[in-house]
Design a protein around this motif. Structure first.
Motif, mmCIF file in Angstrom:
data_model
loop_
_atom_site.group_PDB
_atom_site.id
_atom_site.type_symbol
_atom_site.label_atom_id
_atom_site.label_comp_id
_atom_site.label_asym_id
_atom_site.label_seq_id
_atom_site.Cartn_x
_atom_site.Cartn_y
_atom_site.Cartn_z
ATOM 1 N N UNK A 37 0.830 -1.200 0.000
ATOM 2 C CA UNK A 37 0.000 0.000 0.000
ATOM 3 C C UNK A 37 0.866 1.252 0.000
ATOM 4 N N UNK A 38 1.979 1.214 0.729
ATOM 5 C CA UNK A 38 2.892 2.353 0.730
ATOM 6 C C UNK A 38 3.470 2.616 -0.648
ATOM 7 N N UNK A 39 3.824 1.559 -1.387
ATOM 8 C CA UNK A 39 4.339 1.737 -2.738
ATOM 9 C C UNK A 39 3.285 2.365 -3.651
ATOM 10 N N UNK A 40 2.043 1.928 -3.510
ATOM 11 C CA UNK A 40 0.966 2.475 -4.347
ATOM 12 C C UNK A 40 0.767 3.961 -4.054
ATOM 13 N N UNK A 41 0.770 4.323 -2.768
ATOM 14 C CA UNK A 41 0.609 5.730 -2.398
ATOM 15 C C UNK A 41 1.749 6.573 -2.976
ATOM 16 N N UNK A 42 2.969 6.040 -2.894
ATOM 17 C CA UNK A 42 4.119 6.777 -3.441
ATOM 18 C C UNK A 42 4.015 6.938 -4.948
ATOM 19 N N UNK A 43 3.477 5.931 -5.630
ATOM 20 C CA UNK A 43 3.355 6.005 -7.088
ATOM 21 C C UNK A 43 2.349 7.070 -7.516
ATOM 22 N N UNK A 44 1.359 7.345 -6.670
ATOM 23 C CA UNK A 44 0.375 8.368 -7.013
ATOM 24 C C UNK A 44 1.030 9.737 -7.193
ATOM 25 N N UNK A 45 2.122 9.970 -6.466
ATOM 26 C CA UNK A 45 2.809 11.257 -6.567
ATOM 27 C C UNK A 45 3.519 11.415 -7.906
ATOM 28 N N UNK A 46 3.753 10.307 -8.619
ATOM 29 C CA UNK A 46 4.469 10.369 -9.892
ATOM 30 C C UNK A 46 3.548 10.616 -11.082
ATOM 31 N N UNK A 47 2.237 10.600 -10.855
ATOM 32 C CA UNK A 47 1.298 10.807 -11.953
ATOM 33 C C UNK A 47 1.296 12.284 -12.334
ATOM 34 N N UNK A 48 1.462 12.624 -13.613
ATOM 35 C CA UNK A 48 1.472 14.035 -14.029
ATOM 36 C C UNK A 48 0.150 14.728 -13.712
ATOM 37 N N UNK A 49 0.234 16.014 -13.432
ATOM 38 C CA UNK A 49 -0.962 16.768 -13.060
ATOM 39 C C UNK A 49 -1.979 16.826 -14.186
ATOM 40 N N UNK A 50 -1.514 16.799 -15.431
ATOM 41 C CA UNK A 50 -2.448 16.856 -16.552
ATOM 42 C C UNK A 50 -3.319 15.602 -16.594
ATOM 43 N N UNK A 51 -2.788 14.476 -16.113
ATOM 44 C CA UNK A 51 -3.582 13.245 -16.054
ATOM 45 C C UNK A 51 -4.687 13.387 -15.008
ATOM 46 N N UNK A 52 -4.340 13.947 -13.863
ATOM 47 C CA UNK A 52 -5.366 14.215 -12.849
ATOM 48 C C UNK A 52 -6.429 15.165 -13.394
ATOM 49 N N UNK A 53 -5.983 16.191 -14.127
ATOM 50 C CA UNK A 53 -6.939 17.131 -14.693
ATOM 51 C C UNK A 53 -7.867 16.468 -15.700
ATOM 52 N N UNK A 54 -7.307 15.619 -16.560
ATOM 53 C CA UNK A 54 -8.135 14.915 -17.541
ATOM 54 C C UNK A 54 -9.127 13.980 -16.853
ATOM 55 N N UNK A 55 -8.671 13.306 -15.795
ATOM 56 C CA UNK A 55 -9.577 12.429 -15.039
ATOM 57 C C UNK A 55 -10.695 13.241 -14.384
#
Length: 310
Positions: free
Chosen positions: A108-126
């Protein structure tokens, strides 16, 4: 080991300390120089705005009237993100550090850390394509049943691209920062403190409230302030999710704007005084972010007396 060998080892250690000290000092000076250069650039480029006639500024009523609504929008979006992400991040961090089985906690810690690597434009598109249409239904319900509250006043946006949606997207973006830092602080709690609380008959939750949370308070504040800094300066996600407009108290109507999104949307076509306006807006955001960090350091300094060292 001979005396000569000890002298050589000591000399090498002193040389290494001097090199590291000099490199650290140079890095600190470089950061200060970069910060000072950015401040000077923003001030120089923004000077034409402060000397211009109010009628020449966008809106026709002066720079303060232009910047005030988007400053309020920036603060509102960041506040929503922090109100959602901070308790959720602390809860997830406590679950990982003190409740979850070790193997599951690591994954779960690895998954949480990976969320920080997602580009902001992907969050915006989602947020634009998935989250906003779903929230539009909830906004309609809020407007019908809780419309007497100013922040839920209707008519609700039919697209869902509102300040509340932008705040939720920002909360998802800053959640990994707050969770990761809080988790590391919780794991550094002195074991003697935890064992002493348990030995006195405290439950696990009582031990957390008596030993873990007081020890981690400065770290939690630091994590929240880092998340706030990310939320204040986020650009693309807000630009994609928020349908900008005039300042309004309702969080479910179309309207409001943030400084970063205002700059991103208008900078490519700006020139002359309009360009200076956007740079001046960037200067205001720079000052706000700097003030937030100064306040955070002051708060942390007031609570640093409780630590594992004392």
């Amino acid at each position: 080991m001979s005396t000569n060998a000890l002298k050589r080892a000591g000399g090498a250690g002193q040389s290494g300390d001097k090199i590291f000290s000099g490199a650290s000092l140079a890095a600190g000076c470089l950061i200060l120089a970069a910060l000072f250069s950015v401040a000077v650039f923003l001030i120089i480029e923004a000077l034409p705005v402060f000397g211009a006639e109010p009628s020449e500024i966008t809106g026709g009523d002066g720079f303060f009237t232009y910047i005030f609504p988007i400053v309020i929008g920036t603060v509102i979006a960041a506040a929503i993100a922090l109100l959602i992400a901070t308790p959720l991040g602390i809860g997830v961090a406590l679950f990982i550090s003190h409740y979850a089985p070790r193997r599951f906690a690591q994954g779960l810690g690895y998954v949480i850390d990976l969320l920080a690597a997602i580009p902001s434009v992907v969050y915006g598109a989602w947020g634009y394509a998935v989250l906003a249409p779903q929230l539009a239904i909830a906004y309609d319900w809020l407007a019908r049943n809780l419309g007497w509250i100013p922040i839920f006043e209707g008519p609700a946006s039919q697209t869902g691209r509102t300040m509340l949606t932008a705040g939720i997207v920002l909360a998802v973006m800053v959640l990994p920062i707050i969770t990761s830092l809080s988790r590391e602080i919780f794991l550094q709690t002195p074991k003697l403190h935890e064992e002493a609380a348990l030995a006195m008959g405290a439950t696990r939750w009582e031990m957390i409230t008596m030993a873990v949370l007081p020890f981690a308070r400065p770290g939690i504040i630091s994590a929240a302030m880092l998340g706030l800094g990310r939320a204040l300066g986020e650009t693309m996600a807000v630009a994609l999710v928020l349908s900008g407009g005039a300042l309004t108290a309702s969080l479910i109507q179309s309207g409001n704007q943030t400084i970063a999104a205002e700059i991103a949307l208008n900078f490519p076509e700006a020139y002359g005084l309009r360009l200076a306006e956007l740079i001046a807006a960037g200067l205001v955001l720079f000052v706000i972010t700097l003030a937030v960090n100064i306040v955070a350091r002051w708060i942390i300094s007031r609570h640093k007396e409780f630590s594992g060292a004392n």
